[in-house]
Design a protein around this motif. Structure first.
Motif, PDB file in Angstrom:
ATOM      1  N   TYR A  20      -3.596  -4.274   5.342  1.00  8.70           N
ATOM      2  CA  TYR A  20      -3.900  -3.526   4.117  1.00  8.70           C
ATOM      3  C   TYR A  20      -3.374  -4.250   2.886  1.00  8.70           C
ATOM      4  O   TYR A  20      -4.028  -4.298   1.844  1.00  8.70           O
ATOM      5  N   ILE A  61       1.317   5.314  13.073  1.00  2.00           N
ATOM      6  CA  ILE A  61       2.378   5.965  12.301  1.00  2.00           C
ATOM      7  C   ILE A  61       2.897   7.181  13.055  1.00  2.00           C
ATOM      8  O   ILE A  61       4.095   7.366  13.229  1.00  2.00           O
ATOM      9  N   MET A  81      -8.550   6.285   5.785  1.00  2.00           N
ATOM     10  CA  MET A  81      -7.924   7.002   6.905  1.00  2.00           C
ATOM     11  C   MET A  81      -8.485   8.404   7.051  1.00  2.00           C
ATOM     12  O   MET A  81      -8.742   8.873   8.147  1.00  2.00           O
ATOM     13  N   PRO A  87       0.835  -1.201   0.000  1.00  2.00           N
ATOM     14  CA  PRO A  87       0.000   0.000   0.000  1.00  2.00           C
ATOM     15  C   PRO A  87       0.876   1.260   0.000  1.00  2.00           C
ATOM     16  O   PRO A  87       1.917   1.290   0.645  1.00  2.00           O
ATOM     17  N   THR A 114      -0.140  -2.886   8.317  1.00  2.00           N
ATOM     18  CA  THR A 114       0.473  -3.002   6.994  1.00  2.00           C
ATOM     19  C   THR A 114       0.103  -4.330   6.353  1.00  2.00           C
ATOM     20  O   THR A 114      -0.344  -4.380   5.199  1.00  2.00           O
ATOM     21  N   THR A 139       5.278   5.982   4.501  1.00  2.00           N
ATOM     22  CA  THR A 139       5.611   5.992   5.922  1.00  2.00           C
ATOM     23  C   THR A 139       6.997   5.409   6.164  1.00  2.00           C
ATOM     24  O   THR A 139       7.804   5.982   6.902  1.00  2.00           O
ATOM     25  N   PHE A 159       1.755  -0.925  13.579  1.00  2.00           N
ATOM     26  CA  PHE A 159       1.990  -0.541  12.182  1.00  2.00           C
ATOM     27  C   PHE A 159       2.215  -1.784  11.323  1.00  2.00           C
ATOM     28  O   PHE A 159       1.677  -1.904  10.228  1.00  2.00           O
ATOM     29  N   THR A 172       0.509   4.177   1.333  1.00  2.00           N
ATOM     30  CA  THR A 172       0.705   4.819   2.635  1.00  2.00           C
ATOM     31  C   THR A 172       1.883   4.183   3.377  1.00  2.00           C
ATOM     32  O   THR A 172       2.677   4.866   4.004  1.00  2.00           O
ATOM     33  N   VAL A 173       1.962   2.854   3.268  1.00  2.00           N
ATOM     34  CA  VAL A 173       3.040   2.141   3.954  1.00  2.00           C
ATOM     35  C   VAL A 173       4.394   2.529   3.362  1.00  2.00           C
ATOM     36  O   VAL A 173       5.349   2.795   4.093  1.00  2.00           O
TER      37      VAL A 173
END
Lengths: 513, 317
Positions: free
Chosen positions: B289, B274, B255, A348, B286, A354, B282, A350-351
């Protein structure tokens, strides 16, 4: 048969030769040949919504690049008092049109608060109250008795509201303000009011009249406010040789001494003019830190657009090379490379963003902006690669490729000189759809605060939206304008991109009805 | 078909495994958070860290991580946000709000979206069709948080129909809770409706011009009969997989929407993990998702294969 007879009945003289002397040859084509681009352009123009989107998009881009230049404010011009203030342009406000007048609605005001507003209006000459919108009479229980109370909903000018404020300034600055007053004739410093004269109140700079211990004015019998300006010369902070207010016989004191500096009452609206050299002029109002929204949106949008163009350019080239290799060689290479992109596209976004922030920014190896760029580049090229791969599969077995190969062209030459240009239109136009995607994710991530670019670029649309949302009820404009800009940008980019893609797609030729 | 399905599933699991390993190693490479010696749970967290092999090579750590998951589904303890608590337990409490909000949204957007799409396709090239198509395009382009702002400002603030934030608490099936979920549900819906409308319209207009539609009319079916029996079936080849995909997607939530409306869900948990750098949470989100994303594409692929045997991606036959 009948016809034949008719023809035979015409006498010979009536016939004449056609083109007896003329030579027969093809006419030269009088229309101009239309190239690939021209053809696409004609088709693009037929799509009305895309054309409108293109014009709006152009306007938005021009805005993004010009607004920070045109605006008299920079991002560093923050104002601690005029924050979250609505749109205000003095010249337009004076016309009383009801727009750009810095107005906001304040509910449940009592007669006492109206008197306080009146105090500000009488002292500074700037009337904060624009009008009474609604009057409501209600019966409330006060100390066991039913009392009728009138409350008003009023519209006030957010810029006149602060009225007079305390400011502590050095002796030099005090001098400078006085000089500025003498030059411009604008009263910044107002006579000092000693707390002893107003029941010891020391935190209400707007009180200059007789009042009770809560600051509620005590009117004289004509209903006027009674001034109680300080005349205690022994408490004066520094000499004052400048403008004096009306009704001052020269005995009023304009400052008081506080440990090595002077404390004065300044009319904030005029003090603002002294500081900035102009009246507050905010086309879109100000945001939560008192920044000019007009230029902040431009600045944020400019960054977003440049960043998105940058990202798509990098991804375009990376993806094109990757996809070209995949599509051209096929077989095992294609499969192996496909597995790599499958894995990368499974993470993903976002991951990815991040992890890049954690690894590069927190350890100080790269700035937030660079890490963000890497994150976009890591997975962004995959779509482009898939597109290029498809194009290569379509073209690589065609005759012109075989001809070039027979002539001894190398693989690289075949790939980028012969096959790639055929798909260039498709690839480049798909860029127009990649850009809004990048802007969208960039804004989401900065909105969520996962990526903090404020130190690098000042502000982004995401941070403006985020702070606007926080003060949604008190200052809706701070959320409205960034949202409107952002939404328009996305809509126009998408409509424009779709139109472009359809126009450059030769299979769409002649389909439209 | 069975072989094809099995192939896809195995391949997806392999991809998932590799992604998990990459993310795991990247997360473990980060310096661990300093523990607060004053709190009583610190001994638990420190002991857990020791058990998870914090000072051993990364691959050994990954082995321990996998072993813990396979033996007793243990994803570690939270080291910051829910100090000392089992990550999985925290995660499970966050599931229902996210799923409910997305489920409500999906449930009413599917009929509306498909209905609008069919309507637009039947009225092709009329004013209504242009209106719907342009509106769809515009709606898809606008990101969901702009809708969230609009919904929150007008429905929650100006009209006060809904509360600003979702109610906290665990009673998810009460009326006040449902009402407090509605702003989030609404904000999520616009984009989904537009998505379904666009897919349905595009597919149906193509099917409606096919020769077999003409044949259906010539053999005596009315327009409605022909559309429902022949056109819709073919149109669903594309629409159904996207519905299945969306159903899987409802688990992951958004989100942004969760933050704006204070939905105590997984999106919010991820965001907090995060910002608070709670690595174990997290890591779990992860994986979650990633799994959702892969599962959605898997379901789409397989359902394509089931519905339409012509497209069996990657199959040799």
């Amino acid at each position: 048969m009948k016809n034949m007879e008719f023809v035979e009945s015409i006498s010979q003289e009536q016939f004449q030769f056609v083109q007896k002397d003329a030579q027969l040859r093809d006419h030269k084509l009088e229309t101009k040949a239309r190239g690939y681009i021209g053809d696409a352009f004609v088709r693009f123009r037929k799509n009305k919504s895309s054309v409108i989107a293109a014009w709006v998009l152009l306007f938005l881009l021009v805005y993004a690049f010009l607004a920070p230049i045109v605006s008299p404010y920079t991002l560093d011009d923050t104002d601690g008092v005029y924050y979250n203030a609505p749109a205000f342009i003095p010249a337009i406000a004076k016309l009383n049109l009801g727009i750009m007048d810095g107005s906001r609605t304040l509910p449940s005001q009592t007669q006492d608060s109206l008197n306080a507003w009146r105090g500000i209006a009488e002292e500074t000459g700037y009337d904060p109250v624009l009008g009474i919108v609604d009057t409501r009479v209600e019966t409330i229980l006060y100390r066991g008795q039913e009392v009728e109370r009138t409350t008003y909903t009023i519209e006030t000018n957010r810029y006149y509201e602060p009225g007079v404020m305390y400011r502590t300034m050095s002796y030099e600055e005090f001098e400078k303000v006085q000089q500025w007053q003498n030059e411009t004739g604008i009263q910044v410093i107002y006579p000092y009011v000693d707390p002893e004269d107003i029941n010891g109140i020391s935190d209400m700079p707007n009180v200059w009249y007789k009042c009770d211990n809560k600051g509620t004015p005590k009117l004289d019998k004509d209903g006027n406010l009674v001034p109680v300006y300080s005349t205690r010369t022994h408490k004066a902070g520094a000499e004052y040789n400048s403008l004096r207010i009306e009704g001052d016989d020269g005995s009023y004191v304009y400052s008081t001494a506080v440990s090595g500096a002077v404390k004065v009452r300044v009319c904030y609206y005029n003090y603002y003019q002294y500081k900035n050299g102009m009246e507050p002029t905010y086309l879109f109002g100000t945001d939560i830190v008192g920044r000019d929204l007009f230029s902040a949106i431009g600045k944020g949008a400019r960054f977003s657009i440049l960043f998105a163009i940058c990202v798509s350019a990098i991804n375009l080239s990376l993806g094109a090379v990757y996809g070209a290799i995949q599509g051209y060689y096929g077989g095992v290479i294609d499969m192996a490379l496909d597995r790599v992109s499958d894995i990368l596209s499974g993470v993903p976004f976002t991951v990815v963003a991040t992890l890049f922030q954690f690894h590069l920014v927190l350890t100080g190896k790269a700035s937030a902006l660079e890490a963000f760029l890497f994150a976009f580049v890591l997975t962004g090229w995959i779509g482009m690669a898939a597109l290029t791969r498809k194009l290569f599969y379509r073209f690589k077995s065609q005759e012109f490729v075989m001809a070039a190969r027979t002539l001894g062209a190398s693989d690289a030459r075949l790939m980028f000189k012969h096959i790639f240009p055929n798909g260039l239109g498709t690839i480049i136009t798909s860029c127009a759809l990649v850009i809004p995607g990048v802007i969208g994710s960039e804004t989401s991530l900065t909105y969520l605060g996962i990526v903090d670019l404020n130190a690098m670029v000042g502000c982004t649309l995401g941070t403006l939206l985020s702070s606007g949302q926080a003060s949604m009820t008190t200052a809706p404009h701070a959320m409205l304008w960034p949202s409107v800009y952002f939404a328009l940008l996305m809509i126009c980019f998408n409509l424009f991109g779709n139109g472009l893609r359809d126009a450059f797609n030769p299979s769409m030729r002649g389909v439209e009805d | 078909m069975f072989k094809y399905t099995l192939q896809r599933i195995l391949y997806m699991m392999l991809v998932f495994f590799i992604i998990t390993m990459m993310c795991f190693i990247l997360v473990r490479m980060l310096p661990p958070l300093p523990l607060d010696p004053m709190r009583p749970e610190t001994t638990v967290v420190a002991a857990r860290r020791e058990a998870m092999g914090y000072n051993k090579p990364y691959l050994v750590q990954f082995g321990i991580f996998l072993k813990n998951i396979f033996t007793d589904f243990n994803w570690g303890v939270s080291e910051k946000l829910y100090y000392g608590q089992e990550v999985v337990k925290v995660f499970v409490t966050k599931m229902p709000p996210t799923m409910l909000v997305n489920l409500y949204s999906i449930l009413w957007t599917i009929p509306v979206g498909i209905g609008l799409g069919i309507f637009a396709a039947l009225k092709k090239n009329s004013l209504i069709d242009y209106g719907i198509s342009t509106l769809t395009m515009v709606t898809i382009s606008v990101p969901s948080f702009v809708y969230a702002f609009l919904v929150q400002y007008f429905f929650s603030y100006k009209l006060s129909w809904f509360p600003f934030l979702m109610n906290s608490g665990e009673e998810y099936f009460t009326w006040p809770m449902f009402v407090s979920m509605l702003p989030a549900v609404l904000s999520l819906s616009f984009g989904t409706i537009a998505g379904f409308t666009r897919t349905t319209r595009a597919e149906l207009t193509e099917v409606l011009t096919s020769d077999f539609m003409l044949l259906a009319r010539t053999k005596g079916l009315t327009k409605a009969q022909a559309t429902i029996r022949h056109a819709m079936k073919n149109c669903m080849v594309v629409v159904l997989p996207s519905i299945f995909g969306s159903f899987i997607g409802i688990l992951s939530g958004s989100m942004i929407i969760e933050r704006i409306f204070g939905v105590p869900g997984i999106g919010g948990l991820t965001l907090n993990a995060i910002n608070g750098r709670d690595y174990n949470i997290f890591m779990l989100t992860t994986c979650f998702y990633t799994a959702i994303g892969l599962a959605a594409s898997l379901v789409v692929d397989i359902s394509y294969g089931f519905i339409d045997p012509r497209i069996r991606m990657g199959s040799k036959k």
